[in-house]
Design a protein around this motif. Structure first.
Motif, PDB file in Angstrom:
ATOM      1  N   THR A  51      34.915 -34.638  97.260  1.00  0.00           N
ATOM      2  CA  THR A  51      36.010 -35.230  96.486  1.00  0.00           C
ATOM      3  C   THR A  51      36.050 -36.752  96.542  1.00  0.00           C
ATOM      4  N   ALA A  52      35.279 -37.354  97.452  1.00  0.00           N
ATOM      5  CA  ALA A  52      35.319 -38.819  97.595  1.00  0.00           C
ATOM      6  C   ALA A  52      34.785 -39.486  96.339  1.00  0.00           C
ATOM      7  N   LYS A  53      35.399 -40.616  95.991  1.00  0.00           N
ATOM      8  CA  LYS A  53      34.980 -41.379  94.830  1.00  0.00           C
ATOM      9  C   LYS A  53      34.984 -42.869  95.156  1.00  0.00           C
ATOM     10  N   ASP A  59      31.949 -45.633 101.663  1.00  0.00           N
ATOM     11  CA  ASP A  59      32.176 -45.622 103.118  1.00  0.00           C
ATOM     12  C   ASP A  59      31.407 -44.485 103.778  1.00  0.00           C
ATOM     13  N   ILE A  60      31.390 -43.324 103.141  1.00  0.00           N
ATOM     14  CA  ILE A  60      30.623 -42.198 103.687  1.00  0.00           C
ATOM     15  C   ILE A  60      29.133 -42.518 103.660  1.00  0.00           C
ATOM     16  N   GLY A  61      28.682 -43.118 102.560  1.00  0.00           N
ATOM     17  CA  GLY A  61      27.276 -43.500 102.456  1.00  0.00           C
ATOM     18  C   GLY A  61      26.883 -44.487 103.534  1.00  0.00           C
ATOM     19  N   ASP A  62      27.776 -45.436 103.844  1.00  0.00           N
ATOM     20  CA  ASP A  62      27.486 -46.413 104.889  1.00  0.00           C
ATOM     21  C   ASP A  62      27.298 -45.734 106.241  1.00  0.00           C
ATOM     22  N   GLU A 171      25.974 -43.522  89.602  1.00  0.00           N
ATOM     23  CA  GLU A 171      27.290 -42.915  89.425  1.00  0.00           C
ATOM     24  C   GLU A 171      27.643 -42.109  90.667  1.00  0.00           C
ATOM     25  N   ASP A 172      28.915 -41.781  90.831  1.00  0.00           N
ATOM     26  CA  ASP A 172      29.364 -41.086  92.042  1.00  0.00           C
ATOM     27  C   ASP A 172      28.601 -39.785  92.274  1.00  0.00           C
ATOM     28  N   ASP A 173      28.378 -38.998  91.216  1.00  0.00           N
ATOM     29  CA  ASP A 173      27.708 -37.705  91.393  1.00  0.00           C
ATOM     30  C   ASP A 173      26.274 -37.889  91.894  1.00  0.00           C
ATOM     31  N   THR A 174      25.567 -38.882  91.338  1.00  0.00           N
ATOM     32  CA  THR A 174      24.195 -39.146  91.782  1.00  0.00           C
ATOM     33  C   THR A 174      24.174 -39.626  93.221  1.00  0.00           C
ATOM     34  N   TYR A 175      25.084 -40.526  93.529  1.00  0.00           N
ATOM     35  CA  TYR A 175      25.162 -41.085  94.887  1.00  0.00           C
ATOM     36  C   TYR A 175      25.543 -40.005  95.899  1.00  0.00           C
ATOM     37  N   ARG A 176      26.464 -39.136  95.515  1.00  0.00           N
ATOM     38  CA  ARG A 176      26.897 -38.044  96.394  1.00  0.00           C
ATOM     39  C   ARG A 176      25.722 -37.128  96.737  1.00  0.00           C
ATOM     40  N   GLU A 177      24.879 -36.862  95.754  1.00  0.00           N
ATOM     41  CA  GLU A 177      23.716 -36.003  95.989  1.00  0.00           C
ATOM     42  C   GLU A 177      22.712 -36.672  96.923  1.00  0.00           C
TER      43      GLU A 177
END
Length: 202
Positions: A51-53, A59-62, A171-177
């Motif tokens: 759900t993070a955007k 922050d999660i990616g970091d 985009e968020d979806d690509t980054y989330r994956e």
């Protein structure tokens, strides 16, 4: 876990273990790494990641040492010429707007020179790269689309080749994956990956 990984790396450096071995699979330490990897997989699937955007996802990616791919502007190389060699340098500043054929106006092209360009005294030509200020418009500019530079009516400006294709920011979806797949793509049994894993988690 950190001590175990350090001991494992020391063993490799001292020749007690072969660097090409898949030590994360065939050693006792592998079990501990496997547990951490499994925990991380579960965490990456949890509701926070799903759900993070925006900044929250960054922050999660970091935490995972996974960065968004930044936007890269499309570029084009320009040839600038003058009919008669000047007695003194002609200086075109960085950021000078590029004039395009009317057909391309309003299409998402907004090019400016990326650096200063100089037609030196006694010379008649130079070249410079221009970049599109609208980074999210990644389509390359066609050849022969450029007709001039704003403020320099006496110069002939052309682009004989197509420009480069830019790329938009993740985009968020690509980054989330990317975040979700990080463990499976980076955790392997080589010495380099063990050290990378230890650095990321310490």
């Amino acid at each position: 876990l950190i001590k175990d990984s350090q001991r494992l790396i020391t063993d490799i450096r001292e020749g007690k273990r072969t660097e090409n071995q898949y030590v994360l699979v065939h050693s006792t330490d592998a079990k501990q790494f496997s547990i951490l990897e499994s925990d991380n997989d579960r965490n990456s699937e949890n509701v926070i990641l799903r759900t993070a955007k925006g900044d929250s996802l960054d922050d999660i990616g970091d935490l995972m040492n996974v960065q968004r791919t930044p936007a890269i502007s499309s570029e084009v190389e320009l040839t600038i010429s003058v009919s008669v060699a000047p007695a003194s340098n002609i200086v075109i500043p960085e950021g000078t707007p590029v004039i395009l054929q009317q057909i391309y106006e309003g299409m998402g092209y907004e090019y400016v020179t990326k650096e200063e360009a100089v037609i030196e005294a006694g010379s008649t030509t130079t070249s410079v790269v221009a970049e599109n200020l609208i980074a999210e418009y990644v389509t390359p500019i066609p050849s022969n689309a450029v007709t001039g530079l704003d403020g320099y009516p006496d110069l002939t400006v052309t682009n004989e080749e197509y420009g480069t294709t830019g790329s938009d920011i993740d985009e968020d979806d690509t980054y989330r994956e990317k975040i979700r797949l990080w463990p499976s793509k980076n955790l392997r049994g080589t010495r380099a990956c063990i050290e990378k894993y230890r650095i990321v988690w310490t």
